[in-house]
Motif scaffolding. Structure first.
Motif, PDB file in Angstrom:
ATOM      1  N   ARG A 175       5.372  16.313 -34.957  1.00  0.00           N
ATOM      2  CA  ARG A 175       5.250  15.502 -36.198  1.00  0.00           C
ATOM      3  C   ARG A 175       3.810  15.057 -36.429  1.00  0.00           C
ATOM      4  NH1 ARG A 175      10.293  13.227 -34.591  1.00  0.00           N
ATOM      5  NH2 ARG A 175       9.298  11.470 -33.577  1.00  0.00           N
ATOM      6  N   ARG A 176       3.061  14.864 -35.343  1.00  0.00           N
ATOM      7  CA  ARG A 176       1.668  14.403 -35.467  1.00  0.00           C
ATOM      8  C   ARG A 176       0.672  15.558 -35.542  1.00  0.00           C
ATOM      9  NH1 ARG A 176       2.159   9.839 -37.467  1.00  0.00           N
ATOM     10  NH2 ARG A 176       3.133   8.250 -36.264  1.00  0.00           N
ATOM     11  N   GLY A 177       1.172  16.782 -35.717  1.00  0.00           N
ATOM     12  CA  GLY A 177       0.274  17.948 -35.837  1.00  0.00           C
ATOM     13  C   GLY A 177      -0.350  18.349 -34.511  1.00  0.00           C
ATOM     14  N   LEU A 178       0.358  18.044 -33.405  1.00  0.00           N
ATOM     15  CA  LEU A 178      -0.208  18.355 -32.079  1.00  0.00           C
ATOM     16  C   LEU A 178       0.681  19.352 -31.323  1.00  0.00           C
ATOM     17  CD1 LEU A 178      -1.054  14.656 -31.190  1.00  0.00           C
ATOM     18  CD2 LEU A 178      -2.755  16.459 -31.490  1.00  0.00           C
ATOM     19  N   ALA A 179       1.178  20.345 -32.051  1.00  0.00           N
ATOM     20  CA  ALA A 179       2.101  21.304 -31.429  1.00  0.00           C
ATOM     21  C   ALA A 179       1.422  22.094 -30.305  1.00  0.00           C
ATOM     22  CB  ALA A 179       2.633  22.253 -32.499  1.00  0.00           C
ATOM     23  N   HIS A 180       0.071  22.116 -30.316  1.00  0.00           N
ATOM     24  CA  HIS A 180      -0.637  22.876 -29.262  1.00  0.00           C
ATOM     25  C   HIS A 180      -0.655  22.114 -27.927  1.00  0.00           C
ATOM     26  CE1 HIS A 180      -3.522  20.127 -31.031  1.00  0.00           C
ATOM     27  NE2 HIS A 180      -4.339  20.329 -30.014  1.00  0.00           N
ATOM     28  N   ILE A 181      -0.252  20.844 -27.930  1.00  0.00           N
ATOM     29  CA  ILE A 181      -0.146  20.086 -26.669  1.00  0.00           C
ATOM     30  C   ILE A 181       1.320  20.162 -26.248  1.00  0.00           C
ATOM     31  CG2 ILE A 181      -0.502  17.832 -25.554  1.00  0.00           C
ATOM     32  CD1 ILE A 181      -3.106  19.156 -26.592  1.00  0.00           C
ATOM     33  N   ARG A 182       1.573  20.946 -25.182  1.00  0.00           N
ATOM     34  CA  ARG A 182       2.971  21.246 -24.844  1.00  0.00           C
ATOM     35  C   ARG A 182       3.410  20.550 -23.555  1.00  0.00           C
ATOM     36  NH1 ARG A 182       0.747  26.264 -26.147  1.00  0.00           N
ATOM     37  NH2 ARG A 182       0.428  26.412 -23.913  1.00  0.00           N
ATOM     38  N   PRO A 183       4.348  19.612 -23.645  1.00  0.00           N
ATOM     39  CA  PRO A 183       4.857  18.981 -22.431  1.00  0.00           C
ATOM     40  C   PRO A 183       5.412  20.029 -21.458  1.00  0.00           C
ATOM     41  CG  PRO A 183       5.579  17.772 -24.365  1.00  0.00           C
ATOM     42  CD  PRO A 183       4.945  19.044 -24.860  1.00  0.00           C
ATOM     43  N   ALA A 184       4.947  19.972 -20.203  1.00  0.00           N
ATOM     44  CA  ALA A 184       5.357  20.986 -19.224  1.00  0.00           C
ATOM     45  C   ALA A 184       6.039  20.386 -18.004  1.00  0.00           C
ATOM     46  CB  ALA A 184       4.116  21.780 -18.774  1.00  0.00           C
ATOM     47  N   ALA A 185       5.817  19.086 -17.775  1.00  0.00           N
ATOM     48  CA  ALA A 185       6.423  18.458 -16.590  1.00  0.00           C
ATOM     49  C   ALA A 185       6.574  16.974 -16.844  1.00  0.00           C
ATOM     50  CB  ALA A 185       5.525  18.671 -15.364  1.00  0.00           C
ATOM     51  N   VAL A 186       7.647  16.414 -16.315  1.00  0.00           N
ATOM     52  CA  VAL A 186       7.830  14.971 -16.416  1.00  0.00           C
ATOM     53  C   VAL A 186       8.146  14.441 -15.023  1.00  0.00           C
ATOM     54  CG1 VAL A 186      10.229  15.284 -17.225  1.00  0.00           C
ATOM     55  CG2 VAL A 186       9.112  13.115 -17.610  1.00  0.00           C
ATOM     56  N   ILE A 187       7.445  13.382 -14.644  1.00  0.00           N
ATOM     57  CA  ILE A 187       7.595  12.861 -13.273  1.00  0.00           C
ATOM     58  C   ILE A 187       7.617  11.333 -13.297  1.00  0.00           C
ATOM     59  CG2 ILE A 187       6.457  14.796 -12.089  1.00  0.00           C
ATOM     60  CD1 ILE A 187       3.904  13.045 -11.963  1.00  0.00           C
ATOM     61  N   ASN A 188       8.041  10.754 -12.189  1.00  0.00           N
ATOM     62  CA  ASN A 188       7.966   9.305 -12.000  1.00  0.00           C
ATOM     63  C   ASN A 188       6.564   8.966 -11.453  1.00  0.00           C
ATOM     64  OD1 ASN A 188       8.667   6.809  -9.897  1.00  0.00           O
ATOM     65  ND2 ASN A 188       9.795   6.748 -11.814  1.00  0.00           N
ATOM     66  N   ASP A 189       6.117   7.721 -11.645  1.00  0.00           N
ATOM     67  CA  ASP A 189       4.775   7.363 -11.141  1.00  0.00           C
ATOM     68  C   ASP A 189       4.684   7.411  -9.612  1.00  0.00           C
ATOM     69  OD1 ASP A 189       6.412   5.125 -10.961  1.00  0.00           O
ATOM     70  OD2 ASP A 189       4.955   3.711 -11.784  1.00  0.00           O
ATOM     71  N   THR A 190       5.809   7.157  -8.936  1.00  0.00           N
ATOM     72  CA  THR A 190       5.780   7.242  -7.463  1.00  0.00           C
ATOM     73  C   THR A 190       5.557   8.696  -7.030  1.00  0.00           C
ATOM     74  OG1 THR A 190       8.184   7.423  -7.510  1.00  0.00           O
ATOM     75  CG2 THR A 190       7.267   5.250  -7.089  1.00  0.00           C
ATOM     76  N   ALA A 191       6.191   9.620  -7.780  1.00  0.00           N
ATOM     77  CA  ALA A 191       5.986  11.050  -7.484  1.00  0.00           C
ATOM     78  C   ALA A 191       4.537  11.415  -7.798  1.00  0.00           C
ATOM     79  CB  ALA A 191       6.949  11.897  -8.308  1.00  0.00           C
ATOM     80  N   GLY A 192       3.991  10.857  -8.887  1.00  0.00           N
ATOM     81  CA  GLY A 192       2.598  11.125  -9.262  1.00  0.00           C
ATOM     82  C   GLY A 192       1.637  10.636  -8.186  1.00  0.00           C
ATOM     83  N   LYS A 403      -5.767   5.528  -6.287  1.00  0.00           N
ATOM     84  CA  LYS A 403      -5.971   5.014  -7.643  1.00  0.00           C
ATOM     85  C   LYS A 403      -5.609   6.075  -8.672  1.00  0.00           C
ATOM     86  CE  LYS A 403      -8.401   1.950  -9.067  1.00  0.00           C
ATOM     87  NZ  LYS A 403      -7.830   0.891  -9.921  1.00  0.00           N
ATOM     88  N   ASN A 404      -5.017   5.625  -9.767  1.00  0.00           N
ATOM     89  CA  ASN A 404      -4.723   6.503 -10.913  1.00  0.00           C
ATOM     90  C   ASN A 404      -3.806   7.652 -10.577  1.00  0.00           C
ATOM     91  OD1 ASN A 404      -6.398   4.965 -12.464  1.00  0.00           O
ATOM     92  ND2 ASN A 404      -8.192   6.229 -12.026  1.00  0.00           N
ATOM     93  N   GLY A 405      -3.006   7.479  -9.523  1.00  0.00           N
ATOM     94  CA  GLY A 405      -2.125   8.563  -9.092  1.00  0.00           C
ATOM     95  C   GLY A 405      -1.165   9.001 -10.186  1.00  0.00           C
ATOM     96  N   SER A 406      -0.750   8.055 -11.038  1.00  0.00           N
ATOM     97  CA  SER A 406       0.252   8.465 -12.026  1.00  0.00           C
ATOM     98  C   SER A 406      -0.360   9.361 -13.093  1.00  0.00           C
ATOM     99  CB  SER A 406       0.970   7.260 -12.628  1.00  0.00           C
ATOM    100  OG  SER A 406       0.214   6.116 -12.586  1.00  0.00           O
ATOM    101  N   GLY A 407      -1.619   9.155 -13.434  1.00  0.00           N
ATOM    102  CA  GLY A 407      -2.259  10.028 -14.424  1.00  0.00           C
ATOM    103  C   GLY A 407      -2.609  11.389 -13.842  1.00  0.00           C
ATOM    104  N   ILE A 408      -3.284  11.378 -12.700  1.00  0.00           N
ATOM    105  CA  ILE A 408      -3.702  12.644 -12.075  1.00  0.00           C
ATOM    106  C   ILE A 408      -2.464  13.437 -11.636  1.00  0.00           C
ATOM    107  CG2 ILE A 408      -5.108  13.671 -10.210  1.00  0.00           C
ATOM    108  CD1 ILE A 408      -6.720  11.864 -12.109  1.00  0.00           C
ATOM    109  N   GLY A 409      -1.491  12.708 -11.089  1.00  0.00           N
ATOM    110  CA  GLY A 409      -0.266  13.362 -10.610  1.00  0.00           C
ATOM    111  C   GLY A 409       0.444  14.104 -11.728  1.00  0.00           C
ATOM    112  N   ALA A 410       0.388  13.550 -12.947  1.00  0.00           N
ATOM    113  CA  ALA A 410       1.025  14.233 -14.086  1.00  0.00           C
ATOM    114  C   ALA A 410       0.334  15.574 -14.343  1.00  0.00           C
ATOM    115  CB  ALA A 410       0.946  13.347 -15.327  1.00  0.00           C
TER     116      ALA A 410
END
Ligand code: BGC
Length: 419
Positions: A175-192, A403-410
Motif C-alpha cells: 500500500r505504501r509503494g514498497l513492494a520491492h521490500i519483501r518480508p522474508a523472516a519473522v522472529i522474536n527478539d530473544t531469537a534475534g 546490543k541491538n540483537g533484535s535488529g541485527i538478528g532480523a
C-alpha cells in the motif's frame, strides 16, 4: 524510630534462598519439558524454524524491530565472519502526545501502514529482503509466517491478535509503494539476540531480553529433527513464590493471571511494584506521607526511579524522608532488582540443566535489554547466582551483553531464509 521488625516483614517475601532458586529452576525445567511434549505448560515453547547461523551469512537486508512502544527500521550489511554494520536506522515511538498506535481504538491496518511508512523513510530503491523482529508471543508455521497469540507489555491495537503478522506487514508495504521490500523472516527478539551472538560466537545457545519485557530463547538440541531455536515465552512462567504486591499488580493489570514471571522481573513492572510497596509502607507508618501525586497514579513510578533511588539521587519520592527511611526504601528497591536478576538466573539454570545436564559443553548466554545493560548490579547478580548454582562448571559458562540483537538478528534471519 523506624519499626525494623515491620520493615523486615515487608522485605522477607522478596528474599530468595539458594534452595528456593534451585526449586524454581527445577519447576522451570519441568515446564520446558511439558511444553516441548505439547502438554499444558506456562511455557509456550514456540519453534522458530531457525537453527544457529554459520557466521557466513552475507548481504544487505532491511530489518524491522517491533518490540514495544518504539519501532526501529534498519538497513544492515552482513559481511560474514561474524561482522556486520548498521548502514541506516530510524527509531520511532508508536505513542506520543499526539498519536497512539498501541491503543485499542487503532486498527491493525493503521498500525502497519504507519510502520511501513517508517520503513519507507530509509529503504533504498533496490529490492531487498526484510527480517522482522516481532517481540510478542507468536505461533509460527514456518520462518516467515507468524500469528500473534496475544499482545503482552500492555499493547492493545485492535485486529492484530490472531492475525498473520507477515501478511499485515507485506500488505502495508505494498500500500505504501514498497513492494520491492519483501518480508522474508519473522522472529522474536530473544531469537534475534541469540542469532546475533551466535553469528560470531558458536558457544552462544541462549538469548534473553531483560528490559521492558522479559523472555528467553535457546537452541533446542533434542526435540526437533534438527536443532532449533525455541522462543519459550518464559515471561509467562508462573511457578513462583509471589508476594501480595505481585498479586495486586497482577489484579490491576490488563491481563490478570498472565505473564507472572515478566510482571515480577521486567522493567515494565518493577516501578509499579515499588509504588505499591511505598504506599503500603506509608499506610503502615513505615514511611511518612510523601507529597508526590504520582504515588496515586498506576505506572507513574518507573524502573528509572528504582535506579535513581539506589544511586541515592534526590527524587520527589525521597525529599521528606530521614536518612533511615530513605535507606529502608533503597533496600526495598535493591531487593526488587535482586529478585528480578535471581529469578532470571534460575530460568537460565533450568535451561542449562535441560540442554546439558552435566554442563559438559561451553555455553554462552547473550542478554540484551535496559535492566541488564543499565541497572547497576543487575548483570553481576545474574552472574553471581549462576556461579552459586553451577559451582565449578561455571568455567564453561559465560554471560554477556549483546546490543541491538533484535535488529541485527532480523537481518541474519532474513539471510538464513534465503538459503
Ligand atoms: C513478549 C516476548 C518478548 C519479551 C521481550 C514479552 O512481553 O511476550 O515475546 O520476547 O517481552 O521483549
Amino acid at each position: 524510630m523506624l519499626d525494623t521488625a515491620l520493615l523486615k516483614e515487608f522485605q522477607q517475601p522478596f528474599l530468595l534462598s539458594t534452595d528456593m532458586i534451585k526449586h524454581i529452576a527445577v519447576q522451570f525445567r519441568k515446564a520446558m519439558y511439558a511444553g516441548l511434549c505439547g502438554k499444558t505448560s506456562p511455557l509456550k515453547m514456540l519453534p522458530s524454524f531457525l537453527a544457529a547461523p554459520t557466521g557466513q551469512e552475507k548481504g544487505a537486508y532491511m530489518a524491522l524491530d517491533f518490540g514495544g512502544t518504539n519501532i526501529r527500521a534498519l538497513l544492515v550489511e552482513l559481511y560474514g565472519n561474524g561482522h556486520y554494520a548498521v548502514i541506516r536506522q530510524r527509531h520511532t515511538p508508536l505513542k506520543t502526545s499526539s498519536y497512539d498506535y498501541t491503543a485499542d481504538s487503532v486498527s491493525a491496518e493503521e498500525l502497519f501502514d504507519f510502520i511501513a511508512s517508517e520503513i519507507g523513510q530509509i529503504a533504498p530503491a533496490a529490492a531487498l529482503s526484510l527480517g522482522h523482529t516481532f517481540s510478542f508471543p507468536s505461533y509460527q508455521t514456518n520462518i516467515n509466517n507468524a500469528k500473534l497469540i496475544t499482545w503482552t507489555k500492555e499493547l492493545k491495537t485492535t485486529g492484530v491478535e490472531n492475525a498473520n503478522i507477515t501478511q499485515l506487514l507485506s500488505e502495508a508495504l505494498i500500500r505504501r509503494g514498497l513492494a520491492h521490500i519483501r518480508p522474508a523472516a519473522v522472529i522474536n527478539d530473544t531469537a534475534g539476540t541469540l542469532l546475533t551472538a551466535a553469528y560470531s560466537n558458536p558457544a552462544a545457545d541462549i538469548g534473553s531480553i531483560c528490559g521492558t519485557g522479559h523472555n528467553t530463547a535457546y537452541l533446542e538440541p533434542w526435540y526437533h529433527s534438527t536443532p532449533m531455536i525455541i522462543n519459550m515465552e518464559s515471561g509467562n512462567f508462573d511457578k513462583l513464590p509471589l508476594t501480595i504486591f505481585d498479586a495486586k499488580l497482577d489484579t490491576n493489570s490488563e491481563k490478570p493471571g498472565q505473564q507472572l514471571l515478566e510482571k515480577s522481573v521486567s522493567g515494565r513492572y518493577l516501578g509499579e511494584l515499588l509504588r505499591l510497596i511505598i504506599n503500603a509502607m506509608i499506610k503502615n507508618g513505615l514511611l511518612p506521607a510523601i507529597e508526590a501525586k504520582r504515588l496515586n497514579i498506576p505506572d507513574a513510578v518507573t524502573t528509572k526511579d528504582l535506579s535513581l533511588l539506589m544511586a541515592d539521587s534526590v527524587i520527589d519520592l525521597t525529599t521528606v524522608l530521614t536518612l533511615y527511611e530513605r535507606t529502608s526504601l533503597q533496600q526495598i528497591a535493591a531487593l526488587l532488582q535482586k529478585r528480578s536478576a535471581q529469578l532470571t538466573a534460575a530460568t537460565f539454570y533450568g535451561i542449562l540443566c535441560h540442554i546439558d545436564p552435566k554442563l559438559e559443553r561451553r555455553h554462552h548466554i547473550a542478554i540484551d535489554g535496559s535492566l541488564y545493560e543499565k541497572m547497576p548490579g543487575y548483570a553481576q547478580t545474574i552472574q553471581a547466582t549462576l556461579t552459586d548454582l553451577c559451582g565449578k562448571s561455571m568455567t564453561s559458562l559465560s554471560t554477556g551483553l549483546i546490543k541491538n540483537g533484535s535488529g541485527i538478528g532480523a537481518a541474519i534471519a532474513a539471510a538464513m531464509a534465503k538459503k
